[in-house]
Design a protein around this motif. Structure first.
Motif, PDB file in Angstrom:
ATOM      1  N   GLU A 123       0.840  -1.213   0.000  1.00  0.00           N
ATOM      2  CA  GLU A 123       0.000   0.000   0.000  1.00  0.00           C
ATOM      3  C   GLU A 123       0.871   1.258   0.000  1.00  0.00           C
ATOM      4  O   GLU A 123       0.558   2.245  -0.665  1.00  0.00           O
ATOM      5  N   ARG A 124       1.974   1.193   0.724  1.00  0.00           N
ATOM      6  CA  ARG A 124       2.880   2.357   0.772  1.00  0.00           C
ATOM      7  C   ARG A 124       3.463   2.629  -0.610  1.00  0.00           C
ATOM      8  O   ARG A 124       3.443   3.752  -1.099  1.00  0.00           O
ATOM      9  N   ARG A 125       3.913   1.547  -1.267  1.00  0.00           N
ATOM     10  CA  ARG A 125       4.530   1.746  -2.596  1.00  0.00           C
ATOM     11  C   ARG A 125       3.491   2.173  -3.630  1.00  0.00           C
ATOM     12  O   ARG A 125       3.776   2.982  -4.516  1.00  0.00           O
ATOM     13  N   ILE A 160      -5.276  -1.708  -0.631  1.00  0.00           N
ATOM     14  CA  ILE A 160      -5.359  -2.959  -1.402  1.00  0.00           C
ATOM     15  C   ILE A 160      -6.698  -3.039  -2.138  1.00  0.00           C
ATOM     16  O   ILE A 160      -6.754  -3.430  -3.314  1.00  0.00           O
ATOM     17  N   SER A 161      -7.763  -2.622  -1.477  1.00  0.00           N
ATOM     18  CA  SER A 161      -9.067  -2.666  -2.158  1.00  0.00           C
ATOM     19  C   SER A 161      -9.081  -1.736  -3.380  1.00  0.00           C
ATOM     20  O   SER A 161      -9.657  -2.076  -4.419  1.00  0.00           O
ATOM     21  N   GLN A 162      -8.430  -0.585  -3.262  1.00  0.00           N
ATOM     22  CA  GLN A 162      -8.359   0.318  -4.432  1.00  0.00           C
ATOM     23  C   GLN A 162      -7.527  -0.310  -5.550  1.00  0.00           C
ATOM     24  O   GLN A 162      -7.876  -0.177  -6.731  1.00  0.00           O
ATOM     25  N   ILE A 163      -6.434  -0.976  -5.207  1.00  0.00           N
ATOM     26  CA  ILE A 163      -5.614  -1.624  -6.254  1.00  0.00           C
ATOM     27  C   ILE A 163      -6.463  -2.665  -6.978  1.00  0.00           C
ATOM     28  O   ILE A 163      -6.486  -2.727  -8.214  1.00  0.00           O
ATOM     29  N   PHE A 164      -7.167  -3.498  -6.218  1.00  0.00           N
ATOM     30  CA  PHE A 164      -8.025  -4.523  -6.842  1.00  0.00           C
ATOM     31  C   PHE A 164      -9.062  -3.856  -7.755  1.00  0.00           C
ATOM     32  O   PHE A 164      -9.317  -4.321  -8.869  1.00  0.00           O
ATOM     33  N   GLU A 165      -9.648  -2.781  -7.258  1.00  0.00           N
ATOM     34  CA  GLU A 165     -10.761  -2.149  -7.991  1.00  0.00           C
ATOM     35  C   GLU A 165     -10.268  -1.424  -9.247  1.00  0.00           C
ATOM     36  O   GLU A 165     -10.848  -1.548 -10.319  1.00  0.00           O
ATOM     37  N   LEU A 166      -9.147  -0.703  -9.116  1.00  0.00           N
ATOM     38  CA  LEU A 166      -8.687   0.143 -10.227  1.00  0.00           C
ATOM     39  C   LEU A 166      -7.787  -0.600 -11.204  1.00  0.00           C
ATOM     40  O   LEU A 166      -7.796  -0.323 -12.401  1.00  0.00           O
ATOM     41  N   GLU A 167      -6.976  -1.555 -10.686  1.00  0.00           N
ATOM     42  CA  GLU A 167      -5.977  -2.199 -11.561  1.00  0.00           C
ATOM     43  C   GLU A 167      -6.135  -3.698 -11.668  1.00  0.00           C
ATOM     44  O   GLU A 167      -5.492  -4.332 -12.506  1.00  0.00           O
ATOM     45  N   PHE A 183      -2.123  -6.413  -8.375  1.00  0.00           N
ATOM     46  CA  PHE A 183      -1.802  -6.595  -6.955  1.00  0.00           C
ATOM     47  C   PHE A 183      -0.805  -7.736  -6.767  1.00  0.00           C
ATOM     48  O   PHE A 183       0.160  -7.622  -6.015  1.00  0.00           O
ATOM     49  N   ARG A 184      -1.027  -8.851  -7.469  1.00  0.00           N
ATOM     50  CA  ARG A 184      -0.136 -10.017  -7.275  1.00  0.00           C
ATOM     51  C   ARG A 184       1.288  -9.713  -7.753  1.00  0.00           C
ATOM     52  O   ARG A 184       2.264 -10.213  -7.188  1.00  0.00           O
ATOM     53  N   GLU A 185       1.412  -8.895  -8.815  1.00  0.00           N
ATOM     54  CA  GLU A 185       2.765  -8.510  -9.269  1.00  0.00           C
ATOM     55  C   GLU A 185       3.453  -7.640  -8.220  1.00  0.00           C
ATOM     56  O   GLU A 185       4.644  -7.809  -7.931  1.00  0.00           O
ATOM     57  N   LEU A 186       2.694  -6.689  -7.657  1.00  0.00           N
ATOM     58  CA  LEU A 186       3.270  -5.832  -6.599  1.00  0.00           C
ATOM     59  C   LEU A 186       3.673  -6.682  -5.394  1.00  0.00           C
ATOM     60  O   LEU A 186       4.747  -6.498  -4.803  1.00  0.00           O
ATOM     61  N   GLU A 187       2.819  -7.624  -5.047  1.00  0.00           N
ATOM     62  CA  GLU A 187       3.090  -8.504  -3.900  1.00  0.00           C
ATOM     63  C   GLU A 187       4.360  -9.324  -4.144  1.00  0.00           C
ATOM     64  O   GLU A 187       5.203  -9.477  -3.261  1.00  0.00           O
ATOM     65  N   PRO A 218     -12.532  -3.780   5.039  1.00  0.00           N
ATOM     66  CA  PRO A 218     -12.976  -3.141   3.788  1.00  0.00           C
ATOM     67  C   PRO A 218     -11.808  -2.599   2.935  1.00  0.00           C
ATOM     68  O   PRO A 218     -11.841  -2.674   1.710  1.00  0.00           O
ATOM     69  N   ASP A 219     -10.771  -2.073   3.597  1.00  0.00           N
ATOM     70  CA  ASP A 219      -9.617  -1.520   2.862  1.00  0.00           C
ATOM     71  C   ASP A 219      -8.612  -2.569   2.418  1.00  0.00           C
ATOM     72  O   ASP A 219      -7.927  -2.415   1.420  1.00  0.00           O
ATOM     73  N   ARG A 220      -8.505  -3.649   3.204  1.00  0.00           N
ATOM     74  CA  ARG A 220      -7.398  -4.606   2.997  1.00  0.00           C
ATOM     75  C   ARG A 220      -7.844  -5.938   2.436  1.00  0.00           C
ATOM     76  O   ARG A 220      -7.006  -6.723   2.006  1.00  0.00           O
ATOM     77  N   ARG A 221      -9.136  -6.255   2.491  1.00  0.00           N
ATOM     78  CA  ARG A 221      -9.569  -7.618   2.157  1.00  0.00           C
ATOM     79  C   ARG A 221     -10.719  -7.604   1.154  1.00  0.00           C
ATOM     80  O   ARG A 221     -11.848  -8.014   1.487  1.00  0.00           O
TER      81      ARG A 221
END
Ligand SMILES: Nc1ncnc2c1ncn2[C@@H]1O[C@H](COP(=O)(O)OP(=O)(O)OP(=O)(O)O)[C@@H](O)[C@H]1O
Ligand SMILES: O=C(O)C1=C[C@@H](O)[C@@H](O)[C@H](O)C1
Ligand SMILES: [Mg+2]
Length: 184
Positions: A41-43, A48-55, A60-64, A122-125
């Motif tokens: 989330e910092r990078r 995480i929910s926004q990453i899932f929703e927008l990208e 997310f899995r590549e960032l992880e 809600p933000d992380r899962r």
């Protein structure tokens, strides 16, 4: 046995307690702890929910994957992995090579209760499947459980244990198994 203190990675399903236990264990060992989800989330500068929703989940899995690769090169840290990090074959191999992998195992009912009761959910899962909820936990856990178990050098059944009791068990295991890291 490698004498340079390595990485202890906590794995397990969402809600099993990885983020809660990592700082407790770090304090006991005099190491630092890092939460991989928080680092993602910092990078990314978004939740995480926004990453899932927008990208999408694949971004997310590549960032992880990248965050885990970087963290697993560190020394004397406890990494609280995200719930899906150990599913990546390369990440799993790197976790094992870096040190000890500890699986926090919990039953579906305990996981569902903790996820529902955690205000960061809600933000992380975000949902991982169309259903979300308990049905999703049953399905995903049955797929992941054998992988978590195969990756781990220690499994702790956490349903009946407090965070301090879990940290105690892990600390005991590590001081015995990796005495050379702590008795220098
Ligand atoms: N042993 C425990 N006993 C009671 N509550 C716990 C325990 N471990 C964690 N919790 C609570 O459960 C919730 C989820 O814990 P935590 O965020 O540490 O899980 P996690 O494994 O990091 O999940 P994720 O994979 O989604 O990051 C939090 O509200 C936390 O306070
Ligand atoms: O189980 C998972 O796949 C996830 C668990 C969380 O820790 C986060 O990494 C994200 O919500 C994905
Ligand atoms: Mg966590």
């Amino acid at each position: 046995m490698n004498e340079t203190p390595g990485v202890i990675t906590l794995i397990g399903y969402r809600g099993s307690g990885k983020s809660s236990i990592a700082p407790l264990l770090a304090t006991r060992l005099g190491w630092t702890s890092v939460d991989a989800d928080a680092e993602i989330e910092r990078r990314a500068e978004r939740s995480i929910s926004q990453i899932f929703e927008l990208e999408g989940e694949s971004t997310f899995r590549e960032l992880e994957r990248q965050v885990m690769r970087d963290l697993l090169k560190s020394s004397a840290i406890i990494v609280a992995a995200g719930g899906g990090a150990a599913i990546n074959d390369e990440t799993r191999a790197e976790m094992k090579a870096a040190g000890e992998v500890v699986y926090l195992s919990a039953t579906v009912d305990v996981l569902a209760g903790r996820i529902a009761g955690d205000e960061s959910s809600p933000d992380r899962r975000p949902n991982l499947t169309g259903t979300g909820g308990r049905v999703e936990i049953v399905r995903m856990l049955s797929l992941r459980e054998p992988i978590y178990r195969q990756a781990a050098s220690l499994t702790v059944d956490v349903d009946e244990l407090s965070p301090d009791q879990i940290a105690d068990r892990i600390e005991m295991f590590l001081r015995k198994r990796r005495a050379v890291w702590f008795n220098a």
